[in-house]
Write a protein that holds these residues in place. Structure first.
Motif, PDB file in Angstrom:
ATOM      1  N   ASN A   1       0.843  -1.193   0.000  1.00  0.00           N
ATOM      2  CA  ASN A   1       0.000   0.000   0.000  1.00  0.00           C
ATOM      3  C   ASN A   1       0.881   1.247   0.000  1.00  0.00           C
ATOM      4  O   ASN A   1       1.911   1.295   0.681  1.00  0.00           O
ATOM      5  CB  ASN A   1      -0.902   0.013   1.242  1.00  0.00           C
ATOM      6  N   PRO A   2       0.495   2.272  -0.760  1.00  0.00           N
ATOM      7  CA  PRO A   2       1.294   3.513  -0.792  1.00  0.00           C
ATOM      8  C   PRO A   2       1.371   4.166   0.581  1.00  0.00           C
ATOM      9  O   PRO A   2       0.433   4.111   1.374  1.00  0.00           O
ATOM     10  CB  PRO A   2       0.511   4.388  -1.782  1.00  0.00           C
ATOM     11  N   THR A   3       2.506   4.763   0.858  1.00  0.00           N
ATOM     12  CA  THR A   3       2.736   5.508   2.095  1.00  0.00           C
ATOM     13  C   THR A   3       3.470   6.788   1.725  1.00  0.00           C
ATOM     14  O   THR A   3       3.975   6.923   0.612  1.00  0.00           O
ATOM     15  CB  THR A   3       3.588   4.697   3.090  1.00  0.00           C
ATOM     16  N   PRO A   4       3.568   7.749   2.639  1.00  0.00           N
ATOM     17  CA  PRO A   4       4.361   8.949   2.325  1.00  0.00           C
ATOM     18  C   PRO A   4       5.812   8.623   1.961  1.00  0.00           C
ATOM     19  O   PRO A   4       6.416   9.288   1.120  1.00  0.00           O
ATOM     20  CB  PRO A   4       4.279   9.752   3.628  1.00  0.00           C
ATOM     21  N   THR A   5       6.367   7.595   2.580  1.00  0.00           N
ATOM     22  CA  THR A   5       7.743   7.203   2.276  1.00  0.00           C
ATOM     23  C   THR A   5       7.817   6.421   0.972  1.00  0.00           C
ATOM     24  O   THR A   5       8.769   6.558   0.198  1.00  0.00           O
ATOM     25  CB  THR A   5       8.324   6.358   3.419  1.00  0.00           C
TER      26      THR A   5
ATOM     27  N   PRO B   1       5.447   6.088  -2.076  1.00  0.00           N
ATOM     28  CA  PRO B   1       4.206   6.585  -2.668  1.00  0.00           C
ATOM     29  C   PRO B   1       3.569   5.667  -3.697  1.00  0.00           C
ATOM     30  O   PRO B   1       2.425   5.893  -4.093  1.00  0.00           O
ATOM     31  CB  PRO B   1       4.636   7.912  -3.315  1.00  0.00           C
ATOM     32  N   THR B   2       4.266   4.632  -4.157  1.00  0.00           N
ATOM     33  CA  THR B   2       3.691   3.698  -5.122  1.00  0.00           C
ATOM     34  C   THR B   2       3.837   2.272  -4.606  1.00  0.00           C
ATOM     35  O   THR B   2       4.767   1.960  -3.854  1.00  0.00           O
ATOM     36  CB  THR B   2       4.381   3.804  -6.493  1.00  0.00           C
ATOM     37  N   THR B   3       2.926   1.416  -5.032  1.00  0.00           N
ATOM     38  CA  THR B   3       3.017   0.014  -4.639  1.00  0.00           C
ATOM     39  C   THR B   3       4.099  -0.684  -5.456  1.00  0.00           C
ATOM     40  O   THR B   3       4.480  -0.220  -6.537  1.00  0.00           O
ATOM     41  CB  THR B   3       1.677  -0.704  -4.858  1.00  0.00           C
TER      42      THR B   3
END
Length: 254
Positions: A179-183, A185-187
Motif C-alpha cells: 500500500n502507498p505511504t508517504p515514504t 508513494p507507489t506500490t
C-alpha cells in the motif's frame, strides 16, 4: 543478504526429535556451532547489527541397516551427503529504521528444508531448498560451490560463489510495498526469481577430533525484482556478513 544459516530453533528442534525414536536409533553424531555474526539489519539495509548465531550439522546416523555419513566424518570430507537446512529470519519492525517508515511489520520466520553436497579433495558443490513453515511461507533455494585449500592438516580454507532464489511469496514479504505511504508513494509487487548473487570465503581450524573454530565472510548483491525494490533503493544492494564461532561434535547412541 542474511546468509544461508542454521539457528537455535533448528538445534533445539533436532535434539528434541532424537528421543522420539529410541527403539530404532542406534548411534550417530551431530556438530553444534555457536558464535557471533555481523549482518544487515534487514534485507536491503545499509546498516548492520551483531547477533548470536547457532548451527547444527548431522555428521553420522545409523538406523538399523541404514547408515548416513561416517563416525569419523568431517564437513569437508570427500563424498555425497544429504543434510537438513534451517534458517531463522528475525522480525522486521518499521520502528527499526526511518527507511521503513509506513511499512507494516514483518513477523519472524523460520525456514526448514533439505540440502545436498558433493565434495572432492579440492572443490565442492551444494544446494539447499527451504520452506518458511513460520512467517513468510515462501520457498527459498541456495546454490553454491567452493574451491578447497588445505595448507595444514588442521586448517581448511574455502572460497566460492553463492546464489539465492526465492518465490513470489518470499520476495513480496521482504521487498514488496502493498500500500502507498508517504515514504513509499507507489506500490511494488515483485516476482519470484533470482534474489542475490555473491561469494563467500571461509575457514575451519580443527583443534582436535571434536572441537573446531569456524568462520566466514560473505558478500551478496541483491538482484532482479528484489534489487529493484524501493526498500533496497533507500538502503543498499550490497550486503555483507561476517561470522565466527566454535563447534563441537556430540555423539549419541541408544
Amino acid at each position: 543478504m542474511t546468509a544461508n544459516r542454521t539457528t537455535t530453533l533448528a538445534a533445539l528442534a533436532a535434539l528434541m526429535l532424537l528421543p522420539a525414536v529410541p527403539a530404532l536409533a542406534q548411534e550417530g553424531s551431530v556438530t553444534l556451532r555457536g558464535g557471533v555474526k555481523a549482518l544487515p539489519d534487514y534485507f536491503g539495509s545499509d546498516s548492520y547489527r551483531v547477533a548470536p548465531t547457532f548451527g547444527l550439522r548431522l555428521d553420522h546416523f545409523r538406523l538399523g541397516g541404514v547408515e548416513i555419513g561416517s563416525p569419523d566424518a568431517q564437513p569437508l570430507d570427500p563424498g555425497f551427503r544429504l543434510r537438513g537446512s534451517f534458517r531463522y529470519i528475525r522480525e522486521r519492525d518499521s520502528d527499526d529504521s526511518p527507511d521503513l517508515a509506513g511499512l507494516p511489520d514483518v513477523d519472524a520466520s523460520f525456514e526448514i528444508g533439505v540440502g545436498a553436497s558433493y565434495v572432492q579433495d579440492n572443490w565442492r558443490m551444494f544446494g539447499d531448498l527451504r520452506y518458511g513453515v513460520i512467517g513468510h511461507e515462501g520457498v527459498v533455494a541456495d546454490l553454491g560451490g567452493d574451491v578447497i585449500w588445505r595448507p595444514t592438516e588442521q586448517l581448511t580454507l574455502t572460497l566460492g560463489p553463492r546464489a539465492q532464489y526465492g518465490n513470489g511469496q518470499f520476495t513480496r514479504t521482504y521487498f514488496g510495498v502493498a500500500n502507498p505511504t508517504p515514504t513509499f508513494p507507489t506500490t511494488y509487487d515483485p516476482s519470484g526469481g533470482l534474489v542475490s548473487t555473491g561469494a563467500e570465503a571461509g575457514f575451519v581450524y580443527r583443534i582436535d577430533d571434536r572441537w573446531s573454530v569456524e568462520g566466514a565472510a560473505r558478500y551478496d548483491m541483491l538482484r532482479g525484482d528484489a534489487g529493484d525494490s524501493p526498500i533496497v533503493e533507500r538502503g543498499s544492494r550490497d550486503q555483507f556478513s561476517v561470522r565466527l564461532g566454535i563447534a563441537r561434535q556430540v555423539r549419541f547412541g541408544f
